[in-house]
Design a protein around this motif. Structure first.
Motif, PDB file in Angstrom:
ATOM      1  N   GLY A 139       0.812  -1.213   0.000  1.00 31.35           N
ATOM      2  CA  GLY A 139       0.000   0.000   0.000  1.00 31.35           C
ATOM      3  C   GLY A 139       0.841   1.256   0.000  1.00 31.35           C
ATOM      4  N   VAL A 140       0.302   2.274  -0.668  1.00 29.20           N
ATOM      5  CA  VAL A 140       0.868   3.620  -0.630  1.00 29.20           C
ATOM      6  C   VAL A 140      -0.323   4.570  -0.504  1.00 29.20           C
ATOM      7  CG1 VAL A 140       2.173   5.405  -1.839  1.00 29.20           C
ATOM      8  CG2 VAL A 140       2.890   3.015  -2.019  1.00 29.20           C
ATOM      9  N   GLY A 141      -0.375   5.288   0.610  1.00 33.83           N
ATOM     10  CA  GLY A 141      -1.486   6.198   0.831  1.00 33.83           C
ATOM     11  C   GLY A 141      -2.813   5.466   0.814  1.00 33.83           C
ATOM     12  N   GLY A 142      -3.754   5.980   0.033  1.00 33.61           N
ATOM     13  CA  GLY A 142      -5.096   5.399  -0.040  1.00 33.61           C
ATOM     14  C   GLY A 142      -5.233   4.269  -1.034  1.00 33.61           C
ATOM     15  N   ALA A 143      -4.138   3.747  -1.546  1.00 24.69           N
ATOM     16  CA  ALA A 143      -4.189   2.636  -2.507  1.00 24.69           C
ATOM     17  C   ALA A 143      -3.492   1.416  -1.927  1.00 24.69           C
ATOM     18  CB  ALA A 143      -3.510   3.037  -3.815  1.00 24.69           C
ATOM     19  N   LYS A 144      -4.054   0.257  -2.234  1.00 24.48           N
ATOM     20  CA  LYS A 144      -3.393  -0.994  -1.845  1.00 24.48           C
ATOM     21  C   LYS A 144      -3.643  -2.020  -2.938  1.00 24.48           C
ATOM     22  CE  LYS A 144      -7.201  -2.920   0.854  1.00 24.48           C
ATOM     23  NZ  LYS A 144      -7.626  -3.432   2.147  1.00 24.48           N
ATOM     24  N   ILE A 145      -2.660  -2.880  -3.121  1.00 28.17           N
ATOM     25  CA  ILE A 145      -2.751  -3.949  -4.106  1.00 28.17           C
ATOM     26  C   ILE A 145      -2.502  -5.263  -3.379  1.00 28.17           C
ATOM     27  CG2 ILE A 145      -1.951  -4.832  -6.319  1.00 28.17           C
ATOM     28  CD1 ILE A 145      -0.705  -2.031  -6.810  1.00 28.17           C
ATOM     29  N   THR A 146      -3.381  -6.229  -3.620  1.00 27.72           N
ATOM     30  CA  THR A 146      -3.313  -7.509  -2.921  1.00 27.72           C
ATOM     31  C   THR A 146      -3.280  -8.648  -3.927  1.00 27.72           C
ATOM     32  OG1 THR A 146      -4.637  -6.564  -1.134  1.00 27.72           O
ATOM     33  CG2 THR A 146      -4.469  -8.950  -1.196  1.00 27.72           C
ATOM     34  N   THR A 147      -2.503  -9.674  -3.629  1.00 25.98           N
ATOM     35  CA  THR A 147      -2.485 -10.896  -4.427  1.00 25.98           C
ATOM     36  C   THR A 147      -2.113 -12.072  -3.542  1.00 25.98           C
ATOM     37  OG1 THR A 147      -1.740 -11.876  -6.524  1.00 25.98           O
ATOM     38  CG2 THR A 147      -0.046 -10.823  -5.167  1.00 25.98           C
ATOM     39  N   MET A 148      -2.423 -13.261  -4.015  1.00 27.91           N
ATOM     40  CA  MET A 148      -1.964 -14.486  -3.378  1.00 27.91           C
ATOM     41  C   MET A 148      -0.705 -14.905  -4.115  1.00 27.91           C
ATOM     42  SD  MET A 148      -4.088 -14.814  -0.974  1.00 27.91           S
ATOM     43  CE  MET A 148      -3.579 -16.390  -0.322  1.00 27.91           C
ATOM     44  N   THR A 149       0.308 -15.308  -3.372  1.00 27.87           N
ATOM     45  CA  THR A 149       1.586 -15.642  -3.995  1.00 27.87           C
ATOM     46  C   THR A 149       2.257 -16.790  -3.253  1.00 27.87           C
ATOM     47  OG1 THR A 149       3.620 -14.664  -4.889  1.00 27.87           O
ATOM     48  CG2 THR A 149       2.954 -13.959  -2.675  1.00 27.87           C
ATOM     49  N   THR A 150       3.332 -17.254  -3.820  1.00 33.78           N
ATOM     50  CA  THR A 150       4.120 -18.316  -3.201  1.00 33.78           C
ATOM     51  C   THR A 150       5.402 -17.710  -2.643  1.00 33.78           C
ATOM     52  OG1 THR A 150       5.309 -18.797  -5.236  1.00 33.78           O
ATOM     53  CG2 THR A 150       3.266 -20.032  -4.859  1.00 33.78           C
ATOM     54  N   LEU A 151       6.089 -18.465  -1.841  1.00 38.48           N
ATOM     55  CA  LEU A 151       7.366 -18.014  -1.295  1.00 38.48           C
ATOM     56  C   LEU A 151       8.349 -17.727  -2.429  1.00 38.48           C
ATOM     57  CD1 LEU A 151       8.640 -17.462   1.478  1.00 38.48           C
ATOM     58  CD2 LEU A 151       9.565 -19.777   1.418  1.00 38.48           C
ATOM     59  N   ASP A 152       8.315 -18.545  -3.471  1.00 38.88           N
ATOM     60  CA  ASP A 152       9.222 -18.359  -4.616  1.00 38.88           C
ATOM     61  C   ASP A 152       8.965 -17.045  -5.360  1.00 38.88           C
ATOM     62  OD1 ASP A 152      10.455 -20.776  -4.084  1.00 38.88           O
ATOM     63  OD2 ASP A 152       9.322 -21.884  -5.610  1.00 38.88           O
TER      64      ASP A 152
END
Length: 173
Positions: A139-152
């Protein structure tokens, strides 16, 4: 010298041993993700190459906008989905999304970054899904980006998402 099955077994065992010693631990990957998030946050934002209704942003190669709704963009790249939430009423210095992530209390990593004119963070939580076992939120300020990911993929996704979040520029309404 004749190479037997025994020789192959020894060589295979040595290779497995050497390769297992080269893989990073979860702790090392999380530290690397934190470091790359901080470094990318400190960099100048990348020039926007995509305009949407209320803002523009840098969209890396391979990313496509699947759906645009009020305050959300649904993005895809290959087989991964990314959700970008934005609130144009929040300043770049807003801590709202960070405080929400902190209040959840189930994070594996939560670190914030700040300059005079921006506030950003990285949040990583563990999920039960075996394919993608980490939820990454940048996130930066009023924006956030989310995803599911792996350790790799965690470090690479962190870098990409921070570049995107840093580049968001709201249009005047």
């Amino acid at each position: 010298m004749k190479i037997t099955k025994w020789h192959f077994a020894i060589i295979f065992a040595i290779l497995v041993f050497l390769m297992s010693g080269c893989s990073e631990t979860e702790e090392e990957v999380l530290k690397e993700a934190q470091d790359i998030a901080s470094a990318k946050f400190e960099e100048e934002s990348l020039e926007s190459n995509q305009d949407v209704e209320h803002f523009s942003l840098f969209l890396p190669e391979g990313f496509t906008i699947v759906e645009e709704t009020m305050n959300n963009l649904l993005l895809e790249k290959e087989d991964k989905t990314y959700i970008l939430f934005y609130n144009p009423l929040e300043e770049k210095t807003s801590r709202l999304n960070y405080e929400a992530a902190n209040a959840m209390g189930n994070f594996t990593l939560l670190e914030s970054f700040e300059t005079d004119d921006r506030f950003g963070y990285i949040s990583v939580t563990t999920s039960g899904d075996e394919e993608a076992s980490y939820e990454l939120q940048i996130g930066v300020g009023g924006a956030k980006i989310t995803t599911m990911t792996t350790l790799d993929d965690l470090v690479e996704d962190t870098e990409t998402l921070m570049q995107m979040a840093n580049s968001i520029a709201y249009t005047q309404q």
